[in-house]
Write an enzyme that holds these catalytic residues in place. Structure first.
Site, PDB file in Angstrom:
ATOM      1  N   HIS B  58       0.869  -1.191   0.000  1.00 40.05           N
ATOM      2  CA  HIS B  58       0.000   0.000   0.000  1.00 40.05           C
ATOM      3  C   HIS B  58       0.901   1.235   0.000  1.00 40.05           C
ATOM      4  O   HIS B  58       1.643   1.459   0.947  1.00 40.05           O
ATOM      5  CB  HIS B  58      -0.913   0.009   1.221  1.00 40.05           C
ATOM      6  CG  HIS B  58      -1.902  -1.103   1.228  1.00 40.05           C
ATOM      7  ND1 HIS B  58      -3.131  -1.019   0.620  1.00 40.05           N
ATOM      8  CD2 HIS B  58      -1.833  -2.352   1.744  1.00 40.05           C
ATOM      9  CE1 HIS B  58      -3.789  -2.163   0.765  1.00 40.05           C
ATOM     10  NE2 HIS B  58      -3.017  -2.988   1.447  1.00 40.05           N
ATOM     11  N   ARG B  60      -0.399   4.368  -0.656  1.00 37.63           N
ATOM     12  CA  ARG B  60      -1.247   5.469  -0.145  1.00 37.63           C
ATOM     13  C   ARG B  60      -1.377   6.686  -1.057  1.00 37.63           C
ATOM     14  O   ARG B  60      -2.237   7.535  -0.824  1.00 37.63           O
ATOM     15  CB  ARG B  60      -0.780   5.940   1.240  1.00 37.63           C
ATOM     16  CG  ARG B  60      -0.701   4.840   2.281  1.00 37.63           C
ATOM     17  CD  ARG B  60      -2.049   4.261   2.593  1.00 37.63           C
ATOM     18  NE  ARG B  60      -1.983   3.324   3.722  1.00 37.63           N
ATOM     19  CZ  ARG B  60      -2.712   2.225   3.814  1.00 37.63           C
ATOM     20  NH1 ARG B  60      -3.570   1.901   2.868  1.00 37.63           N
ATOM     21  NH2 ARG B  60      -2.615   1.434   4.862  1.00 37.63           N
ATOM     22  N   ASN B  90      -6.563   0.648  -3.192  1.00 39.11           N
ATOM     23  CA  ASN B  90      -7.443   1.382  -2.273  1.00 39.11           C
ATOM     24  C   ASN B  90      -6.874   2.741  -1.881  1.00 39.11           C
ATOM     25  O   ASN B  90      -6.601   3.027  -0.717  1.00 39.11           O
ATOM     26  CB  ASN B  90      -7.752   0.542  -1.027  1.00 39.11           C
ATOM     27  CG  ASN B  90      -6.526   0.167  -0.236  1.00 39.11           C
ATOM     28  OD1 ASN B  90      -5.417   0.166  -0.746  1.00 39.11           O
ATOM     29  ND2 ASN B  90      -6.721  -0.143   1.036  1.00 39.11           N
ATOM     30  N   ASP B 150      -8.641  -5.158  -2.602  1.00 40.53           N
ATOM     31  CA  ASP B 150      -8.034  -5.413  -1.287  1.00 40.53           C
ATOM     32  C   ASP B 150      -8.408  -4.355  -0.244  1.00 40.53           C
ATOM     33  O   ASP B 150      -8.433  -3.165  -0.525  1.00 40.53           O
ATOM     34  CB  ASP B 150      -6.522  -5.473  -1.378  1.00 40.53           C
ATOM     35  CG  ASP B 150      -5.903  -5.782  -0.027  1.00 40.53           C
ATOM     36  OD1 ASP B 150      -6.196  -6.856   0.512  1.00 40.53           O
ATOM     37  OD2 ASP B 150      -5.176  -4.929   0.502  1.00 40.53           O
ATOM     38  N   HIS B 177      -9.200 -10.495  -1.480  1.00 37.75           N
ATOM     39  CA  HIS B 177      -9.120 -10.279  -0.028  1.00 37.75           C
ATOM     40  C   HIS B 177     -10.264 -11.098   0.556  1.00 37.75           C
ATOM     41  O   HIS B 177     -11.417 -10.675   0.520  1.00 37.75           O
ATOM     42  CB  HIS B 177      -9.289  -8.787   0.279  1.00 37.75           C
ATOM     43  CG  HIS B 177      -9.399  -8.457   1.735  1.00 37.75           C
ATOM     44  ND1 HIS B 177      -8.496  -7.651   2.381  1.00 37.75           N
ATOM     45  CD2 HIS B 177     -10.298  -8.811   2.679  1.00 37.75           C
ATOM     46  CE1 HIS B 177      -8.846  -7.524   3.657  1.00 37.75           C
ATOM     47  NE2 HIS B 177      -9.942  -8.227   3.857  1.00 37.75           N
ATOM     48  N   ASP B 303       1.945  -6.880   2.455  1.00 39.18           N
ATOM     49  CA  ASP B 303       0.767  -6.113   2.887  1.00 39.18           C
ATOM     50  C   ASP B 303       1.212  -4.869   3.665  1.00 39.18           C
ATOM     51  O   ASP B 303       0.581  -4.474   4.652  1.00 39.18           O
ATOM     52  CB  ASP B 303      -0.205  -6.961   3.708  1.00 39.18           C
ATOM     53  CG  ASP B 303      -1.569  -6.285   3.867  1.00 39.18           C
ATOM     54  OD1 ASP B 303      -1.811  -5.239   3.231  1.00 39.18           O
ATOM     55  OD2 ASP B 303      -2.402  -6.800   4.643  1.00 39.18           O
ATOM     56  N   HIS B 307       0.457   3.736   8.334  1.00 43.81           N
ATOM     57  CA  HIS B 307      -0.540   4.622   8.953  1.00 43.81           C
ATOM     58  C   HIS B 307       0.184   5.664   9.798  1.00 43.81           C
ATOM     59  O   HIS B 307       1.182   5.334  10.444  1.00 43.81           O
ATOM     60  CB  HIS B 307      -1.485   3.833   9.865  1.00 43.81           C
ATOM     61  CG  HIS B 307      -2.408   2.921   9.130  1.00 43.81           C
ATOM     62  ND1 HIS B 307      -3.393   3.376   8.295  1.00 43.81           N
ATOM     63  CD2 HIS B 307      -2.479   1.572   9.090  1.00 43.81           C
ATOM     64  CE1 HIS B 307      -4.044   2.348   7.786  1.00 43.81           C
ATOM     65  NE2 HIS B 307      -3.517   1.239   8.239  1.00 43.81           N
TER      66      HIS B 307
END
Lengths: 328, 428
Positions: B58, B60, B90, B150, B177, B303, B307
């Site tokens: 990810h 972002r 995503n 996902d 997913h 994965d 954050h």
């Protein structure tokens, strides 16, 4: 004693008995014309409630005021405080104001644990109910009520609940009261049986120190105390059971069922009761039902917990407990 | 072009050899190599692997540049020994159009730390209702071949069937997913002994297993290939094993954290351990290691889910799900798979480079370390022992579950098409 009270599982037998014994002393204060002790004079306690609970908040507030603490009530629900990050901010604000203890009620399991263990604050943390995790003072007041009824008010001092058979009925899955009680009652030597439809028993319950039954009628004759839990009506919509009536027929406590309990056995309920579903009015209003006592005992227990966590070296009520206190 | 001579490296863990890079390719592999004017990298005792490929990252960007950007994410990837990463869809906006995937692809190329291969969303807005323009994303400059919602499961069986069928036209794959949404409403951790005690909403293994079972049957029915993201339970392993034995075209990935950590850690209520799928039990962890060793699980994928601090420094219920993983992946695989004797370094190269490149169609990556191949390489000091210090991460986020934990191995050099992106543990 511990510095925080987060989980009933954190209490040793001696800790628990000390709290119950101290609560007996505190209960005597309630019988006096002036129901107040100077014990926590100059100490500040915040009741930090992120979730509605008038009963628990008032009970803590009464306990704090009877011990002469300065009390701040902070109800976070409905304010801008709703996202998780603000727990830290709120805690640090309170810390900056020199708070000595935080009584926290939170909808999320583990929030009091985080508050106590994340280095956000130095104050003592008392869990007043977190999510579906724990409500340790509720378990303590329940144990206190049982000890008074089953062992005796004066004869109970120093005693635990060894060999007593306690049945907890209802929504175990979502109940912090059930979790706290299983932990504490086991520590105090009682034999606990949980009774619920299988949908309301958590996966993983096999590791709990208790029995599980789906058959209330089979368990009642062997119970010294039967604790009925609140079942929220919305559980029905989530298919935990087919109808309210079916739940009531299989797991509700009515007069007929109460008659199958031993004569000395008591009926307990953490409140608020849903009359007609989990408990009939006949049972709720009977002399064997301890709901009102539980409320009164809640104040004594919370006084004892606050005193023991914050009281330091000063005697609580009498001078009989100096030995334990000097060990702290 | 510049020449680099990597001297005495244990190529794929075998006997020491010299590897000569000339420009963007490997010129020669052998012993006693010399090259005029070549920069020499002494690699005695170290293991040389093909550049790692992560099928599940990810980044972002666009949308959550406070967590990670293509730049910081690819720098983290280079630090961890990766030369190609597949960026999940995503983002905000969701990578469900040719425009978004091209943007992400181009940012990766421009920064030059690691190739970024965008993954396209299966459905518009990840909403699970309407197929995204899968063909347009494939035909874009990004050349998308992997599609995934996902973070969310493509739970509607008909939509999943159609997606599996549709991508056959251009050799695509749907990466699922696997999370039955109704069975995981309010889920916060693995459902079991620990969740019962902690009073946290349970994420049952069967919510993953039932979707995997359904999807392998769908793949069989329509003759497509399906990839299972971050498989996490012993039961899932059994289903994939069965599907493969039946000849179904299924591949599966496991994350490093599911190879090492268990749900017992959730007892701390520290949200650094909050991840989806959740940390499972010791029994699951051991089954996953075994399945990765025997090939039932094809690859390791990180994965990597960055954050910002405030999304983790809060109570469990409010915290975001996910862990960063690019910079610690190889160390965790060494600890759980190599140092335990379950996997050789050649096996690691297969599962962290060759196979993920093959599943995702990343041309030029996951190639053998031999003359004429693109010089995408990673050099690992496998004797290194040290505790993880997130302060040194290249990732913009620090949400690692390994802070302070001792892990073996350290990537010292990474080369992307002959250009060093990491030298002596430092990004170029």
């Amino acid at each position: 004693m511990l510095r925080h009270l987060i989980s009933a599982a954190d209490l040793t037998r001696d800790d628990a008995v000390l709290i119950l014994d101290t609560a007996e002393e505190m209960a005597r204060v309630a019988d006096r014309p002036i129901k107040k002790l100077p014990t926590l004079r100059g100490r500040t306690v915040v009741n930090l409630f992120f979730e509605d609970s008038t009963r628990t908040r008032i009970s803590f507030e009464a306990a704090e005021k009877r011990l002469s603490a300065d009390v701040i009530n902070f109800t976070a629900k409905g304010s801008s405080v709703s996202k998780g990050e603000s727990l830290k901010d709120t805690a640090q604000t309170l810390e900056a104001m020199g708070v000595d203890a935080v009584v926290i009620r939170h909808g999320a399991s583990g929030a009091p644990y985080r508050l106590a263990n994340s280095g956000w604050i130095d104050a003592a943390v008392i869990n007043a109910g977190d999510g579906t995790h724990q409500h340790p003072t509720q378990a303590l007041l329940d144990a206190f009520t049982m000890r008074r009824r089953l062992v005796g008010r004066d004869t109970g001092l120093g005693q635990d609940l060894d060999g007593r058979r306690i049945t907890i009925v209802g929504d175990i899955l979502h109940s912090r009261v059930a979790r706290s009680n299983v932990d504490l009652l086991h520590t105090l030597g009682a034999e606990v049986t949980l009774v619920a439809p299988p949908t309301l028993v958590p996966v993983g319950v096999g590791n709990w120190p208790c029995e599980v039954s789906y058959d209330l009628d089979a368990v009642l004759p062997k119970s010294d105390a039967v604790m009925m839990l609140r079942v929220q009506r919305e559980r029905m919509n989530a298919a935990f059971f087919p109808t309210e009536r079916e739940y009531s027929r299989r797991y509700g406590l009515d007069g007929d069922r109460m008659a199958r309990m031993p004569e000395h056995a008591v009926v307990m309920h953490p409140g608020p009761m849903v009359r007609g579903m989990e408990i009939t009015a006949e049972v709720a209003d009977s002399e064997r039902c301890t709901v009102v006592e539980q409320v009164a005992n809640g104040v004594s227990i919370r006084m004892a917990v606050l005193y023991l966590l914050l009281g330091g070296n000063e005697p609580a009520v009498t001078h009989t407990r100096t030995e334990e206190k000097s060990e702290r | 072009m510049s020449k680099i001579l990597i001297r005495g490296a244990k190529v794929l863990g075998h006997d020491p050899q010299d590897v000569l890079i000339d420009g963007e390719t490997i010129a020669e592999v052998g012993t006693g190599l010399t090259a005029e004017g070549a920069e020499v990298v002494e690699a005695e005792g170290k293991v040389l692997l093909p550049g790692l490929v992560d099928l599940h990252t990810h980044l972002r960007e666009p949308g959550r540049e406070d967590s990670e950007t293509v730049l910081t994410g690819t720098r983290a990837a280079a630090s961890g020994g990766f030369t190609a990463v597949f960026a999940m869809a995503n983002t905000f906006p969701v990578a469900d159009t040719a425009g978004v995937v091209e943007q992400v692809y181009r940012l990766g190329r421009d920064h030059g730390y690691c190739d970024v291969q965008p993954i396209g969303a299966v459905t518009v807005g990840l909403e699970g209702r309407k197929l995204a323009e899968l063909g347009a994303m494939h035909e874009s400059a990004a050349g998308v071949t992997v599609f995934s919602d996902d973070g969310k499961c493509v739970h509607d069986a008909v939509i999943m069937r159609r997606a599996l069928e549709y991508v056959k036209a251009f050799g695509g794959v749907v990466a699922q997913h696997a999370q039955e949404p109704r069975l995981t409403e309010g889920a916060e951790m693995n459902e079991g002994v620990v969740s019962a005690e902690l009073g946290l909403g349970g994420w049952p293994a069967v919510a993953e297993e039932s979707i995997i079972a359904r999807d392998v049957l769908l793949a069989e029915h329509v003759g497509s290939r399906v990839h299972i993201c971050h498989l996490s339970t012993a039961g899932s392993v059994e289903i994939v094993r069965w599907a493969k034995s039946r000849g179904i075209d299924v591949t599966a990935e496991v994350t490093p954290h599911h190879l090492l950590l268990t749900d017992e850690l959730v007892r701390t209520y520290n949200p650094v351990y909050k991840v989806n799928p959740p940390l499972r039990t010791e029994r699951d962890v051991l089954a996953l290691r075994e399945a990765l060793a025997d090939g039932t699980i094809d690859i390791v994928a990180t994965d990597h889910a960055p954050h910002p601090h405030e999304d983790k420094d809060c109570e469990w219920a409010a915290a975001a799900m996910g862990m960063v993983g690019l910079e610690t992946a190889l160390s965790v695989v060494q600890e759980t798979m190599v140092d335990t004797g379950l996997l050789t370094w050649a096996g690691v190269a297969e599962r962290m480079s060759a196979k993920p490149a093959e599943i995702g169609g990343a041309d030029g990556h996951g190639r053998p370390v031999s003359a004429g191949e693109p010089a995408n390489l990673t050099l690992v000091d496998t004797a290194y022992r040290g505790s993880v210090d997130p302060a040194g991460f290249a990732s913009r986020s620090r949400n690692t579950p390994y802070e302070g934990r001792e892990l073996p191995g350290r990537v010292t050099h990474t080369w992307l098409r002959g250009k060093a992106t990491l030298v002596d543990g430092k990004l170029t």
